[in-house]
Design a protein around this motif. Structure first.
Motif, PDB file in Angstrom:
ATOM      1  N   GLN A  88       0.543  -1.130   0.113  1.00  0.00           N
ATOM      2  CA  GLN A  88       0.333   0.033   0.406  1.00  0.00           C
ATOM      3  C   GLN A  88       0.948   1.060   0.261  1.00  0.00           C
ATOM      4  O   GLN A  88       2.420   1.355   0.132  1.00  0.00           O
ATOM      5  CB  GLN A  88      -1.127  -0.176   1.202  1.00  0.00           C
ATOM      6  CG  GLN A  88      -1.984   1.163   1.138  1.00  0.00           C
ATOM      7  CD  GLN A  88      -3.106   0.755   0.336  1.00  0.00           C
ATOM      8  OE1 GLN A  88      -2.971   1.279  -0.784  1.00  0.00           O
ATOM      9  NE2 GLN A  88      -3.978  -0.414   0.433  1.00  0.00           N
ATOM     10  N   ARG A  89      -0.162   2.266  -0.500  1.00  0.00           N
ATOM     11  CA  ARG A  89       0.630   3.351  -0.650  1.00  0.00           C
ATOM     12  C   ARG A  89      -0.315   4.866   0.848  1.00  0.00           C
ATOM     13  O   ARG A  89      -0.950   4.074  -0.438  1.00  0.00           O
ATOM     14  CB  ARG A  89       1.709   4.194  -1.942  1.00  0.00           C
ATOM     15  CG  ARG A  89       2.445   3.458  -2.536  1.00  0.00           C
ATOM     16  CD  ARG A  89       2.287   3.271  -4.268  1.00  0.00           C
ATOM     17  NE  ARG A  89       3.420   2.819  -4.790  1.00  0.00           N
ATOM     18  CZ  ARG A  89       4.434   2.542  -4.774  1.00  0.00           C
ATOM     19  NH1 ARG A  89       5.809   3.946  -4.487  1.00  0.00           N
ATOM     20  NH2 ARG A  89       5.059   1.262  -5.706  1.00  0.00           N
ATOM     21  N   PHE A  90       0.619   5.626   0.782  1.00  0.00           N
ATOM     22  CA  PHE A  90       0.173   6.504   1.050  1.00  0.00           C
ATOM     23  C   PHE A  90       0.470   7.533   0.560  1.00  0.00           C
ATOM     24  O   PHE A  90       1.643   8.180   1.623  1.00  0.00           O
ATOM     25  CB  PHE A  90      -0.039   6.543   2.894  1.00  0.00           C
ATOM     26  CG  PHE A  90      -0.725   4.998   3.478  1.00  0.00           C
ATOM     27  CD1 PHE A  90      -2.178   4.762   3.579  1.00  0.00           C
ATOM     28  CD2 PHE A  90       0.463   4.611   3.436  1.00  0.00           C
ATOM     29  CE1 PHE A  90      -2.627   3.750   4.021  1.00  0.00           C
ATOM     30  CE2 PHE A  90      -0.331   3.218   4.174  1.00  0.00           C
ATOM     31  CZ  PHE A  90      -1.458   2.690   4.315  1.00  0.00           C
ATOM     32  N   SER A  91      -0.299   8.484  -0.233  1.00  0.00           N
ATOM     33  CA  SER A  91       0.714  10.166  -0.725  1.00  0.00           C
ATOM     34  C   SER A  91      -0.039  11.288  -0.073  1.00  0.00           C
ATOM     35  O   SER A  91      -1.793  10.818  -1.096  1.00  0.00           O
ATOM     36  CB  SER A  91       0.827   9.559  -2.326  1.00  0.00           C
ATOM     37  OG  SER A  91       1.524   8.771  -2.584  1.00  0.00           O
ATOM     38  N   GLY A  92      -0.109  11.956  -0.236  1.00  0.00           N
ATOM     39  CA  GLY A  92      -0.435  13.211   0.193  1.00  0.00           C
ATOM     40  C   GLY A  92       0.095  14.527   0.656  1.00  0.00           C
ATOM     41  O   GLY A  92      -0.517  15.283   0.693  1.00  0.00           O
ATOM     42  N   HIS A  93       1.317  14.035   1.685  1.00  0.00           N
ATOM     43  CA  HIS A  93       2.283  15.146   2.306  1.00  0.00           C
ATOM     44  C   HIS A  93       3.192  15.682   1.088  1.00  0.00           C
ATOM     45  O   HIS A  93       3.411  15.517   0.311  1.00  0.00           O
ATOM     46  CB  HIS A  93       2.936  14.596   2.888  1.00  0.00           C
ATOM     47  CG  HIS A  93       2.188  13.910   4.128  1.00  0.00           C
ATOM     48  ND1 HIS A  93       1.968  14.924   5.354  1.00  0.00           N
ATOM     49  CD2 HIS A  93       2.466  13.013   5.246  1.00  0.00           C
ATOM     50  CE1 HIS A  93       0.972  14.309   6.046  1.00  0.00           C
ATOM     51  NE2 HIS A  93       0.940  12.839   6.046  1.00  0.00           N
ATOM     52  N   GLU A  94       2.827  17.166   1.115  1.00  0.00           N
ATOM     53  CA  GLU A  94       3.681  18.178   0.333  1.00  0.00           C
ATOM     54  C   GLU A  94       5.446  18.050   0.673  1.00  0.00           C
ATOM     55  O   GLU A  94       5.438  19.056   0.067  1.00  0.00           O
ATOM     56  CB  GLU A  94       3.079  19.301   0.476  1.00  0.00           C
ATOM     57  CG  GLU A  94       2.073  19.503   0.101  1.00  0.00           C
ATOM     58  CD  GLU A  94       1.029  20.258   0.190  1.00  0.00           C
ATOM     59  OE1 GLU A  94       1.336  21.763   0.738  1.00  0.00           O
ATOM     60  OE2 GLU A  94      -0.324  20.665   0.263  1.00  0.00           O
ATOM     61  N   LEU A  95       5.722  17.526   1.614  1.00  0.00           N
ATOM     62  CA  LEU A  95       6.972  17.822   1.802  1.00  0.00           C
ATOM     63  C   LEU A  95       6.695  16.307   2.785  1.00  0.00           C
ATOM     64  O   LEU A  95       6.547  15.633   2.838  1.00  0.00           O
ATOM     65  CB  LEU A  95       7.082  19.463   2.547  1.00  0.00           C
ATOM     66  CG  LEU A  95       7.517  20.536   2.302  1.00  0.00           C
ATOM     67  CD1 LEU A  95       6.826  21.456   3.600  1.00  0.00           C
ATOM     68  CD2 LEU A  95       7.955  20.655   0.838  1.00  0.00           C
TER      69      LEU A  95
END
Length: 343
Positions: free
Chosen positions: A116-123
């Motif tokens: 699973q991948r958790f993507s959404g942070h900007e830094l």
């Protein structure tokens, strides 16, 4: 990886709790295994009674037996340095965060790729906390945000951002729906994970708060401070159940204290905590009195980045220059802390 090499340790000094040095001559042989990372180790966490998970600047995540130094799995998927690793104890899932802004979940007995991948942070992602039952994941970043994720789908369920809240570490409070968070704004926050709202903010410290941990009974939490030249670098004990005020401070590191952990209670030990620092030392403290019980200097290790408590007498310490160190705490007339293996 994991190959055992013969290496005799010639440390000639024993460090007393008060910081003085006792000349002792050669100590016992150190079990030196092949390194599991090709560069600095940035984070280490206990996984099972004899397993740990680690992440490094080489972009990899490794699952190792700390008793043998053998690397059982190595996961490659991040594009930049791994900043944090974590897992719920006895879980078959491990989580890693990276400077590439991503968070990944890996299956201990699955394929080599992330499940699973958790993507959404900007830094860069600098905080990871998984609930004890491994059903929920919280992440934090230098983008000032804390996020709550659905582990099965990878969906971001909630996101909360606070101005200047550059997250440095996250930790779940055992048995509670609360998540601790340290920040570069010098504060420690307690989040209610259900609605992802701040339930309490502790009084601000004088220095950046670098790490946090919660006691197994959910009563206390720890935070550690940045520092240099003997200024700052303390760890602080806070009460979560009563006044939520500062209870005790532990001072003795000369540079930034990078990690602080509660030690599981052993039959021969008083309640204790351990800290590691950029000054290459690991210290064990009496939780209630603040007295330093033992100090170990890991010569040549460079800055120490992370600590993990495996049991009441075994600590793992991640270092920039010399991999992961296995430290043993022995009770006797004087409490002693020594390095027994490295990998």
């Amino acid at each position: 990886m994991g190959k055992l090499q013969s290496k005799i340790s010639f440390h000639a000094a024993k460090y007393r709790a008060d910081g003085s040095v006792e000349e002792t001559g050669t100590v016992r042989a150190l079990r030196q295994h092949s390194p599991v990372h090709a560069d600095a180790v940035t984070s280490v966490a206990a996984l099972k009674p004899d397993l740990c998970v680690s992440g490094g600047r080489d972009k990899s995540v490794a699952v190792c037996s700390w008793t043998s130094g053998a690397a059982l799995r190595q996961f490659i998927g991040h594009r930049r340095e791994v900043t944090k690793v974590t897992s719920a104890l006895d879980s078959n899932r491990v989580f890693s965060a990276s400077r590439d802004k991503s968070v990944m979940m890996w299956e201990l007995h699955g394929t080599s790729g992330p499940s699973q991948r958790f993507s959404g942070h900007e830094l860069v992602v600098t905080g990871l906390a998984v609930s004890p039952d491994a059903s929920q994941l919280c992440t934090g970043s230098r983008d000032n945000a804390v996020c709550k994720w659905d582990i099965e789908t990878g969906e971001c369920l909630r996101r909360a951002a606070i101005s200047r809240n550059l997250v440095t570490h996250l930790c779940w409070v055992p048995g509670e729906p609360y998540v601790l968070q340290t920040s570069e704004d010098k504060t420690v926050r307690l989040w209610d994970s259900r609605e992802l709202q701040v339930a309490h903010t502790f009084p601000a410290k004088r220095h950046i708060q670098t790490c946090c941990d919660a006691s197994q009974d959910g009563r206390y939490c720890l935070s550690s401070s940045s520092g240099s030249a003997g200024e700052g670098g303390e760890a602080t004990l806070w009460d979560l159940r009563q006044t939520r005020n500062r209870v005790c401070e532990y001072r003795g590191h000369f540079q930034t204290t990078t990690s602080c952990v509660f030690l599981p209670r052993g039959p021969a030990h008083a309640p204790s905590i351990a800290t590691s620092s950029y000054d290459s030392t690991v210290k064990v403290w009496d939780r209630d009195t603040g007295a330093c019980l033992a100090t170990l200097c890991l010569e040549g290790s460079g800055p120490l980045a992370s600590l993990a408590a495996c049991d009441s007498s075994t600590l793992l310490c991640a270092s920039f220059n010399s991999g992961i160190h296995v430290l043993q705490l022995s009770a006797g007339a004087d409490l002693a802390l020594e390095e027994v293996a490295a990998f």
